[in-house]
Enzyme design. Structure first.
Site, short mmCIF file in Angstrom:
data_model
loop_
_atom_site.label_atom_id
_atom_site.label_comp_id
_atom_site.label_asym_id
_atom_site.label_seq_id
_atom_site.Cartn_x
_atom_site.Cartn_y
_atom_site.Cartn_z
N SER A 8 0.85 -1.19 0.00
CA SER A 8 0.00 0.00 0.00
C SER A 8 0.89 1.24 0.00
O SER A 8 1.98 1.22 0.55
CB SER A 8 -0.89 -0.01 1.24
OG SER A 8 -1.79 1.07 1.18
N CYS A 9 0.45 2.31 -0.66
CA CYS A 9 1.21 3.55 -0.68
C CYS A 9 0.24 4.73 -0.61
O CYS A 9 -0.96 4.54 -0.76
CB CYS A 9 2.08 3.63 -1.94
SG CYS A 9 1.12 3.64 -3.47
N PRO A 10 0.76 5.97 -0.38
CA PRO A 10 -0.14 7.08 -0.10
C PRO A 10 -1.22 7.30 -1.16
O PRO A 10 -2.39 7.43 -0.83
CB PRO A 10 0.79 8.28 -0.02
CG PRO A 10 2.10 7.72 0.39
CD PRO A 10 2.18 6.36 -0.23
N THR A 16 2.20 0.77 -4.89
CA THR A 16 1.49 -0.41 -4.38
C THR A 16 1.67 -1.59 -5.33
O THR A 16 1.96 -2.71 -4.90
CB THR A 16 -0.02 -0.08 -4.28
OG1 THR A 16 -0.16 1.03 -3.41
CG2 THR A 16 -0.81 -1.25 -3.75
#
Lengths: 464, 151
Positions: A8-10, A16
């Site tokens: 997961s990423c911002p 991701t």
């Protein structure tokens, strides 16, 4: 070795999926089985099942966003940034081979959640669907029941046709609002049972089916099928909708399946069931029971009281209850008020007993049920049997026999005590309004029935 | 849907002019603005900068993917540029960024097909052969053909 990974990423647009791709490729190279759940802007994809988590040797979380770890209590878990998923995939995977990863113990809350989750997954699915329906129904029963109780207690006047509230009075309006709440009771129960089974496409067929079940006019019956009919409607609608979902459907039609095809076909299926199959037996059951009760008039009054008490509690507002109630009302017209006296005592036992049961042992009832118990007490005082429906719908095999025994006892004591009632209505309220002859025996009967039923149901029920 | 539905030849540059991260960002924003998908260059630049502050989008392997999700974007679009000498993008592995993808995504949009395509792009960039072919393209057409593979 079997691993699971979450990336997961911002923004959830790029990293991701890069990390996911890299973890998959690297695992393949190393001969390790891995499944990667991506939590990106599309939403969660490739989500783990409880079985997969159970079978996994370890969990990798490569995320720059908070990831809920409560699913992983008791598993070896390593948490790092999403960049490591992209650049150090090999290190991450090998870490689990060398055994250098601690077991995630979870914070207190997540342990509780996991336990709840486990209990849920072990539950019988039928019970889980039923629970879902009941939990949505409770507020409708509580709101409807309390308003009706309030209106009857403060605005009701005893008449030949029951407790009447003068038309045009404020209490009449309150009664109507309460009645509106009650109208939704069975449709909501059925709708959310079906939704629990088939997700959103199940809701409409379930609610429509529940409405039909509760309204006998659809199938030429004097009374609807009550909450038991609603439960049937919910399960039928849900499983039909779920079954239609499995049909092979051309891709072009797929978008209209959940909003059009599934709800339409499942609604028609459940409606047909009631109109063509269930309806006629209910009507003939009512006719048969009515004829049977008329034939009982010469027999022992105690047997009659036992029978009426059992019928009143069996389906609480359903066809069997209606037959017993109408029989009592017709006997008042024939000059025999003792039959209605016995019925009036039986009527208030289910809600009062369940209310007392929740007070006697809180461990056996969930919080929502404890609240429903208080409302049931209020409903019981004014003779609204339906107050016990949330309990009976959730756990019919333990609750219904208990309240039947309680109602039978109350009914017999009232009959033996020559309690008369010239108003077709039940509960302590009719005594307060002066419609009961020999009120002492009336209250003894009610109290005995309530406590016996409350003890019985608490012995039968397990702790929550 | 394919990646080339989200880009076009005007958005591809085989020789980026800028020599710093900031110059290249500006240069690519101009290109996106040129095809009319930005309502406000300033707001979109802010979204790009904010994402870089949260963590460099230089993912290593010579690749940077500056991206911004913003109300200033009217439809999803991807610009691609090559900087053969490389430019410092504060990448995690210290490498210079040579292949730069700038991704513009609207704050809200119907469906998520474009997100699926961007996901495929991200996954494809993890493929070494694909990166090698990209860095060696000479013409816009060649680059376009390679990007067409992503669907």
């Amino acid at each position: 070795m079997k691993l699971l990974a979450i990336t997961s990423c911002p923004n959830g647009i790029a990293h991701t999926y890069m990390a996911a791709e890299n973890l998959q490729k690297t695992a393949e190279k190393l001969g390790v089985s891995i499944k990667v759940e991506t939590q990106g802007s599309i939403g969660v994809e490739n989500e783990f099942t409880a079985d997969e988590i159970e079978a996994a040797d370890g969990i990798i979380i490569a995320a720059d966003k908070t990831v809920d770890k409560s699913r992983f209590v008791g598993k070896r878990l390593f948490e790092t940034g999403v960049q490591d998923g992209i650049h150090k995939a090999e290190d991450l995977i090998k870490r689990f081979e060398t055994g250098n990863v601690p077991v995630y113990k979870g914070d207190h809350q997540s342990t509780i959640n996991k336990l709840k989750e486990e209990r849920k997954s072990k539950q019988n699915p039928v019970y889980r669907h039923l629970m879902n329906g009941v939990s949505y129904m409770i507020p409708f029963v509580v709101v409807g029941g309390l308003l009706i109780a309030l209106a009857l207690a403060l605005g009701g006047e005893p008449t030949d046709t029951g407790l009447a509230i003068p038309e045009g009075s404020m209490w009449n309006k309150v009664l109507s609002v309460g009645a509106a709440g009650f109208t939704f009771m069975v449709p909501i129960l059925a709708g959310f049972i079906a939704m629990s089974i088939a997700d959103r496409p199940g809701l409409a067929p379930g609610m429509i089916g529940g409405y039909i079940a509760a309204n006998g006019s659809f199938y030429d019956s004097e009374a609807g099928a009550g909450f038991l009919g609603g439960i049937l409607a919910g399960f039928v609608a849900g499983y039909v909708a779920k079954w239609i979902k499995t049909w092979p459907i051309p891709k072009m039609l797929q978008p209209i399946m959940p909003i059009l095809v599934i709800p339409l076909l499942a609604s028609l299926a459940v409606a047909s069931l009631f109109i063509f199959i269930v309806g006629a037996p209910i009507a003939s059951l009512m006719d048969g029971l009515t004829a049977f009760l008329n034939g009982m008039q010469g027999a022992s009054s105690i047997v009659l009281a036992l029978l009426l008490g059992a019928m009143i509690s069996f389906d609480m507002g359903g066809p069997v209850n209606k037959v017993a109630f109408l029989f009592g009302a017709s006997m008042i017209g024939a000059g025999n008020t003792e039959v209605m006296g016995a019925i009036a005592a039986a009527i208030c036992v289910p809600p009062l007993a369940m209310g007392v049961a929740t007070l006697l042992n809180k461990k056996k009832y969930e919080e929502a049920e404890q609240e429903a118990g208080k409302a049931a007490l209020a409903m019981g005082l004014v003779g609204i049997t339906e107050g016990a429906i949330p309990f009976a719908a959730k756990d019919p095999l333990r609750v219904i026999p208990s309240i039947m025994v309680g109602s039978m006892l109350a009914s017999v004591i009232a009959m033996l005590g020559n309690v008369g009632n010239n108003v077709p209505h039940g509960g302590p309220v009719v005594a307060v309004l002066g419609a009961i002859t020999n009120p002492v025996m009336y209250f003894i009967g009610i109290l005995a029935g309530v406590f016996v039923a409350a003890f019985m149901v608490n012995v039968l029920k397990k702790n929550v | 849907m394919k990646l080339t539905d989200l880009t076009n030849r005007e958005l591809i540059s085989t020789e980026l002019k800028g020599s710093t991260q900031k110059e290249i960002i500006d240069e690519m924003i101009e290109k996106l603005d040129g095809v009319g998908v930005l309502k406000s260059k300033r707001k979109f630049r802010k979204a790009i900068e904010k994402r870089e502050e949260e963590g460099s989008t230089g993912i290593g392997f010579g690749i940077a993917i500056p991206h911004g999700k913003s109300k200033a974007v009217t439809s999803p679009q991807v610009a691609f540029g090559i900087k053969r000498e490389g430019v410092d993008w504060k990448s995690a592995d210290g490498s210079l960024a040579k292949l730069i993808f700038m991704i513009a995504v609207p704050e809200e949009s119907a469906g998520n097909e474009h997100l699926k395509i961007l996901q495929m792009l991200s996954r494809k960039l993890m493929n070494e052969e694909f990166r090698e072919s990209l860095i060696h393209v000479q013409t816009t057409d060649d680059a376009y053909k390679l990007l067409e593979e992503i669907e």
